[in-house]
Design an enzyme around this catalytic site. Structure first.
Site, PDB file in Angstrom:
ATOM      1  N   ASP A   7      -4.584  -0.122   1.075  1.00  0.00           N
ATOM      2  CA  ASP A   7      -5.983  -0.338   0.722  1.00  0.00           C
ATOM      3  C   ASP A   7      -6.339  -1.727   1.254  1.00  0.00           C
ATOM      4  O   ASP A   7      -6.031  -2.730   0.627  1.00  0.00           O
ATOM      5  CB  ASP A   7      -6.174  -0.263  -0.792  1.00  0.00           C
ATOM      6  CG  ASP A   7      -7.631  -0.450  -1.192  1.00  0.00           C
ATOM      7  OD1 ASP A   7      -8.512   0.094  -0.507  1.00  0.00           O
ATOM      8  OD2 ASP A   7      -7.879  -1.159  -2.188  1.00  0.00           O
ATOM      9  N   GLU A  68      -7.091   3.190   4.400  1.00  0.00           N
ATOM     10  CA  GLU A  68      -8.471   3.549   4.068  1.00  0.00           C
ATOM     11  C   GLU A  68      -9.353   3.292   5.274  1.00  0.00           C
ATOM     12  O   GLU A  68      -9.332   2.206   5.857  1.00  0.00           O
ATOM     13  CB  GLU A  68      -8.971   2.730   2.885  1.00  0.00           C
ATOM     14  CG  GLU A  68     -10.380   3.109   2.461  1.00  0.00           C
ATOM     15  CD  GLU A  68     -10.834   2.342   1.246  1.00  0.00           C
ATOM     16  OE1 GLU A  68     -11.624   1.403   1.414  1.00  0.00           O
ATOM     17  OE2 GLU A  68     -10.402   2.697   0.129  1.00  0.00           O
ATOM     18  N   ASP A 141      -6.628  -2.340  -6.490  1.00  0.00           N
ATOM     19  CA  ASP A 141      -6.243  -2.200  -5.085  1.00  0.00           C
ATOM     20  C   ASP A 141      -4.875  -1.521  -4.960  1.00  0.00           C
ATOM     21  O   ASP A 141      -4.640  -0.746  -4.030  1.00  0.00           O
ATOM     22  CB  ASP A 141      -6.185  -3.569  -4.400  1.00  0.00           C
ATOM     23  CG  ASP A 141      -7.438  -4.383  -4.641  1.00  0.00           C
ATOM     24  OD1 ASP A 141      -8.400  -4.214  -3.885  1.00  0.00           O
ATOM     25  OD2 ASP A 141      -7.443  -5.159  -5.610  1.00  0.00           O
TER      26      ASP A 141
END
Length: 176
Positions: A7, A68, A141
């Site tokens: 992330d 991501e 996160d």
């Protein structure tokens, strides 16, 4: 399949390793965050993220890195930092010949919670449940990185079949 989920972020880059196959219980192998000081020079922050990702790759030896996919936000500086951290993760994987898969936030949310509009708390709760953890990983996160890995494990078989079908039915090149 062992997947390192990333992330991306400049201040907190979530990382998590999940192992398993679609349709079977998954196992979390590790979760954490690569942190950089907000007041550090950008180049130094990117080097710190690279070193952190490299350490995770050395330690956990993933077969795939799921990152991501950066999407447009209203705050340009935030999206730039996210894109830069994302590029570092992709570079580290590519350097080692590890395939990289990109998943949008809504794809990840839909895969893990059933809704592409789920909030951070819902994602954290489902990650906790799916990986049979005692508590949601902190910060968010870290939970998001695990969600990325879960999403990839669950989506990869269908994506591979789709790519094979497209390749099989693609028009053959003509020679003149």
């Amino acid at each position: 399949m062992r997947v390192l989920g990333v992330d991306p972020g400049l201040t907190r880059c979530g990382v998590g390793v999940v192992e398993g196959v679609a349709g079977r219980p998954l196992a979390m192998l590790a979760v954490g965050v690569v942190r950089t000081p907000a007041d550090a020079e950008l180049g130094h922050r990117l080097v710190a993220i690279e070193q952190g990702i490299e350490e995770w790759l050395d330690t956990h030896r993933p077969e795939v890195v799921a990152v991501e996919r950066v999407f447009s936000q209203h705050n340009v500086s935030t999206v730039m930092g996210t894109a830069q951290a994302s590029a570092v993760a992709m570079l580290c994987a590519a350097r080692r010949g590890i395939p990289v898969a990109l998943h949008t936030p809504s794809e990840v949310k839909a895969a893990v919670t059933g809704s592409g509009r789920a909030d951070k708390a819902q994602v954290g709760a489902m990650v906790t449940r799916l990986l049979r953890l005692a508590a949601p990983p902190k910060p968010a996160d870290a939970a998001d990185a695990l969600a990325l890995a879960i999403c990839h494990i669950w989506r990869a078989p269908a994506q591979n079949r789709l790519q094979q079908a497209v390749a099989l039915h693609a028009p053959k090149g003509r020679t003149r």
